[in-house]
Design a protein around this motif. Structure first.
Motif, mmCIF file in Angstrom:
data_model
loop_
_atom_site.group_PDB
_atom_site.id
_atom_site.type_symbol
_atom_site.label_atom_id
_atom_site.label_comp_id
_atom_site.label_asym_id
_atom_site.label_seq_id
_atom_site.Cartn_x
_atom_site.Cartn_y
_atom_site.Cartn_z
ATOM 1 N N ALA A 75 0.947 -0.956 0.090
ATOM 2 C CA ALA A 75 -0.044 -0.130 -0.025
ATOM 3 C C ALA A 75 0.762 1.196 -0.124
ATOM 4 N N GLY A 76 2.232 0.934 0.617
ATOM 5 C CA GLY A 76 2.846 2.257 0.594
ATOM 6 C C GLY A 76 3.775 2.732 -0.389
ATOM 7 N N ASP A 77 4.012 1.821 -1.346
ATOM 8 C CA ASP A 77 5.014 2.368 -2.304
ATOM 9 C C ASP A 77 4.751 3.158 -3.684
ATOM 10 N N THR A 78 3.533 3.881 -3.411
ATOM 11 C CA THR A 78 3.125 4.531 -4.681
ATOM 12 C C THR A 78 2.483 5.755 -4.189
ATOM 13 N N GLU A 79 2.553 6.758 -5.071
ATOM 14 C CA GLU A 79 1.969 7.977 -4.862
ATOM 15 C C GLU A 79 0.466 8.117 -5.046
ATOM 16 N N SER A 80 0.075 7.468 -6.367
ATOM 17 C CA SER A 80 -1.431 7.718 -6.586
ATOM 18 C C SER A 80 -2.256 6.694 -5.689
#
Lengths: 193, 193
Positions: A75-80
């Motif tokens: 869940a954490g490794d993306t901006e969108s």
DNA sequence: GGTTCACATGAACAAACGTTCAGGTATAGA
DNA sequence: TCTATACCTGAACGTTTGTTCATGTGAACC
């Protein structure tokens, strides 16, 4: 028997316990049966676990820790926000397919047996994770206006049922794409299409 | 003891059994406990049910028949597919709130114990019901293009999880409106709004 | 009163359970 | 080879289980 390695035996017991618990449930599973499935004597089980309850708890906690960690990562490794939620859903599906037995054990005994607070904590964390993503999505204008907490509850509830379906009904095949379409777009025809 | 009415006693047993099964699960529930909760002797239970398994089965089947009937009714008495599905979802939610114990018993033992085929039949019927509504919705242009069967599987899966959440987690309050919004509109902001 | 029958009881039984423990066995260091 | 140690065994114990059955009881008939 041959190897005489304690760690090996413990692993065999854990695997056997997971297998048997998942088909028969906690109460109907006997230590004798776990021992037989693990290829170990009854007394042998008690070398590694104080009792049945502790065996069950250590099973659950170990898996929850592993799965929880990989979900937090997904869940954490993306901006969108849309992408984050999509990743999270995908990871959930993958875990469900990979660890069907765990899902069965987990849901079956949820709220009844021991380890209740650990399980509640797991769900609470998941809900917070999803809620936070949704909040970000609303702020960024990608998601429609709604109460993030309520929506997280609904989505997590849905997810729980879908994972359960996957674990229970052998003939259910739900792809991440299908799940995404459903959760993001809903059932109604949008005006723009 | 006082009334000496067989029907009364049978009803008391059924109610007591449902209560105890729902908190403790099938295996952990003893006939002695059911008898005590029903205010009847151990042997008395066996006057009305051949054994524990039959008591459980008749419990499940009776409830499933009742709920199934009212659900079929809710889905059928309207022309608009959206309204039909909405009614069906609402009725599911109402039943979940009213018969929490049944949900717990039902999901807990699903796929493991006896009465498996009855339960499968119930789910299959529900899936067909929803699938049919969706098909009508697509044809009428109200719903977007999708595979009705897959969509029905997903919606029913979601529903299952949400009902489970309601039955398990005391602090979950999901209204029919929230559920409708989620299933019909999804999470993304539509272009037109 | 006497008889009948549906309803009800709880002690008794065999089976299965979780758990213990006195004893056995393989391996490593001496 | 001997000893120490870690690993392992399964018979045995006390409980609890589902189920049975000899016995009892109240009401409705004669």
């Amino acid at each position: 028997m041959n190897k005489r390695s304690g760690i090996e035996s413990k692993k065999k017991i854990i695997k056997a316990a997971m297998d048997v618990f998942s088909v028969k449930g906690y109460a109907k599973t006997s230590i004798r049966e776990i021992a037989r499935a693990a290829g170990i004597s009854v007394g042998g089980v008690y070398l590694y676990f104080r009792n049945k309850e502790e065996l069950y708890k250590s099973l659950i906690n170990e898996k929850m820790r592993d799965i929880g960690a990989s979900l937090r990562l997904a869940a954490g490794d993306t901006e969108s926000p849309a992408e984050a939620l999509s990743n999270l859903l995908k990871m959930h599906l993958e875990h469900a397919l990979k660890h069907k037995e765990f899902i069965l054990v987990h849901i079956r005994e949820h709220g009844f047996a021991f380890g209740v607070q650990e399980k509640r904590k797991f769900f609470k964390e998941q809900r917070a994770l999803i809620g936070h993503i949704i909040q970000r999505g609303i702020q960024s204008g990608a998601f429609r206006e709604c109460n993030p907490e309520d929506m997280a509850t609904i989505i997590l509830g849905s997810l729980r049922g879908i994972l359960l379906s996957i674990a229970l009904d052998q003939d259910v095949h739900i792809t991440p794409e299908m799940l995404n379409e459903f959760i993001f777009k809903g059932l109604l025809k949008t005006k723009s299409s």
